[in-house]
Design a protein around this motif. Structure first.
Motif, short mmCIF file in Angstrom:
data_model
loop_
_atom_site.label_atom_id
_atom_site.label_comp_id
_atom_site.label_asym_id
_atom_site.label_seq_id
_atom_site.Cartn_x
_atom_site.Cartn_y
_atom_site.Cartn_z
N ASP A 113 29.71 53.71 43.17
CA ASP A 113 29.70 53.63 41.57
C ASP A 113 28.39 53.18 41.15
N GLY A 114 27.57 54.07 40.18
CA GLY A 114 26.30 53.84 39.78
C GLY A 114 25.23 54.52 40.68
N LYS A 115 25.61 54.97 41.66
CA LYS A 115 24.60 55.29 42.72
C LYS A 115 24.42 56.73 42.84
N LYS A 116 23.21 57.09 43.51
CA LYS A 116 22.89 58.35 44.11
C LYS A 116 23.19 58.68 45.25
N VAL A 117 24.06 59.76 45.56
CA VAL A 117 24.50 60.10 46.93
C VAL A 117 24.03 61.41 47.25
N VAL A 118 23.34 61.69 48.51
CA VAL A 118 22.91 62.89 48.96
C VAL A 118 23.89 63.22 50.20
N THR A 119 24.44 64.42 50.24
CA THR A 119 24.88 64.98 51.51
C THR A 119 24.15 66.10 51.74
N MET A 120 24.28 66.76 53.00
CA MET A 120 23.56 67.87 53.53
C MET A 120 23.58 68.95 52.58
N GLU A 121 24.72 69.37 51.83
CA GLU A 121 24.66 70.08 50.77
C GLU A 121 23.71 70.13 49.83
N GLY A 122 23.15 68.72 49.54
CA GLY A 122 21.94 68.63 48.24
C GLY A 122 20.66 68.65 49.08
N MET A 123 20.57 68.88 50.45
CA MET A 123 19.20 68.76 50.92
C MET A 123 19.00 70.12 51.70
N GLN A 124 19.43 71.43 51.32
CA GLN A 124 19.43 72.41 51.94
C GLN A 124 18.10 72.96 52.55
N ALA B 81 16.79 70.45 55.27
CA ALA B 81 17.68 70.54 56.37
C ALA B 81 17.10 71.97 57.17
N GLN B 82 17.03 72.95 56.50
CA GLN B 82 16.77 74.27 57.17
C GLN B 82 15.37 74.34 57.57
N GLU B 83 14.32 73.39 57.06
CA GLU B 83 13.27 73.48 57.42
C GLU B 83 13.12 72.82 58.90
N PHE B 84 13.64 71.36 58.80
CA PHE B 84 13.79 70.60 59.82
C PHE B 84 14.50 71.20 61.08
N GLY B 85 15.63 71.73 60.72
CA GLY B 85 16.46 72.68 61.57
C GLY B 85 15.93 73.74 62.28
N SER B 86 14.89 74.35 62.01
CA SER B 86 14.22 75.40 62.84
C SER B 86 13.46 74.49 63.94
N PHE B 87 12.95 73.25 63.72
CA PHE B 87 12.20 72.86 64.75
C PHE B 87 13.50 72.14 65.92
N LEU B 88 14.55 71.76 65.45
CA LEU B 88 15.65 71.44 66.34
C LEU B 88 16.05 72.58 67.12
N ALA B 89 16.34 73.72 66.70
CA ALA B 89 16.74 75.09 67.41
C ALA B 89 15.50 75.44 68.33
N ASN B 90 14.02 75.29 67.76
CA ASN B 90 12.79 75.99 68.95
C ASN B 90 13.00 74.79 69.92
N GLU B 91 13.56 73.57 69.72
CA GLU B 91 13.55 72.88 71.17
C GLU B 91 14.87 72.83 71.74
N GLY B 92 15.85 73.61 71.61
CA GLY B 92 16.97 73.62 71.96
C GLY B 92 17.88 72.51 71.77
N ASN C 284 24.42 67.70 64.30
CA ASN C 284 23.54 67.87 63.10
C ASN C 284 23.39 67.51 61.67
N PRO C 285 24.45 67.53 61.21
CA PRO C 285 24.23 66.89 59.65
C PRO C 285 24.11 65.39 59.57
N GLY C 286 25.00 64.72 60.39
CA GLY C 286 24.45 63.32 60.32
C GLY C 286 23.25 62.92 61.12
N PHE C 287 22.91 63.56 62.14
CA PHE C 287 21.49 63.62 62.61
C PHE C 287 20.54 63.84 61.72
#
Length: 155
Positions: free
Chosen positions: A66-77, A80-91, A99-102
């Protein structure tokens, strides 16, 4: 009980049951990146950001936003996509379930610590469970992402 909050940048007012868990509330709102894992606050799969801090939604009442700002992966696509490419490149994303929680924890860490050391990265991410890789590749991907971001800032 009526609450008002921002979900992924959109102001909302909702009626909730007082005992409703945040994970259930967010999934009802279409935030399916918030995963149900251990349900005992041990795996990090349900991590979301509340006021830029990581919280485990499986052990938090929805009333707490209540009264706060909440962000999930849906709000930072984009991020997440930019960083996700680094995850993928490292296997580092074998099954991808963690991945979402991480990723939420990585961005919370970067908000709190501008240039984390490898030891700080490992400490900050200790609450995330990955059964596939053991975080060696994830740590490497974070370090490479940090180097990339620093190079962008210096350019």
């Amino acid at each position: 009980m009526n609450i008002s909050f921002w979900l992924n940048g959109v102001y909302r007012q909702e009626e909730i049951e007082p005992g409703m868990l945040l994970i259930d509330f967010l999934r009802e709102k279409g935030c399916y990146s918030v995963k149900r894992g251990c349900e005992t606050a041990n795996c990090g799969l349900c991590t979301v950001l509340v006021e830029d801090r990581p919280i485990l939604s499986c052990s938090t009442l929805a009333a707490r936003i209540d009264g706060k700002k909440v962000v999930t992966m849906e709000g930072m696509q984009r991020e997440a996509q930019e960083f996700g490419s680094f995850l993928a490149n490292e296997g580092a994303e074998q099954c991808g379930f963690c991945n979402p929680g991480f990723i939420m924890n990585v961005f919370a860490m970067l908000h709190e610590i501008k240039e984390p050391t490898e030891e700080q990265i490992k400490e900050y991410l200790a609450g995330n469970l990955c059964r596939c890789s053991g975080f060696v590749s994830q740590t490497t991907s974070i370090l490479k992402f940090l180097k990339y971001k620093k190079a962008q800032e210096d350019a």
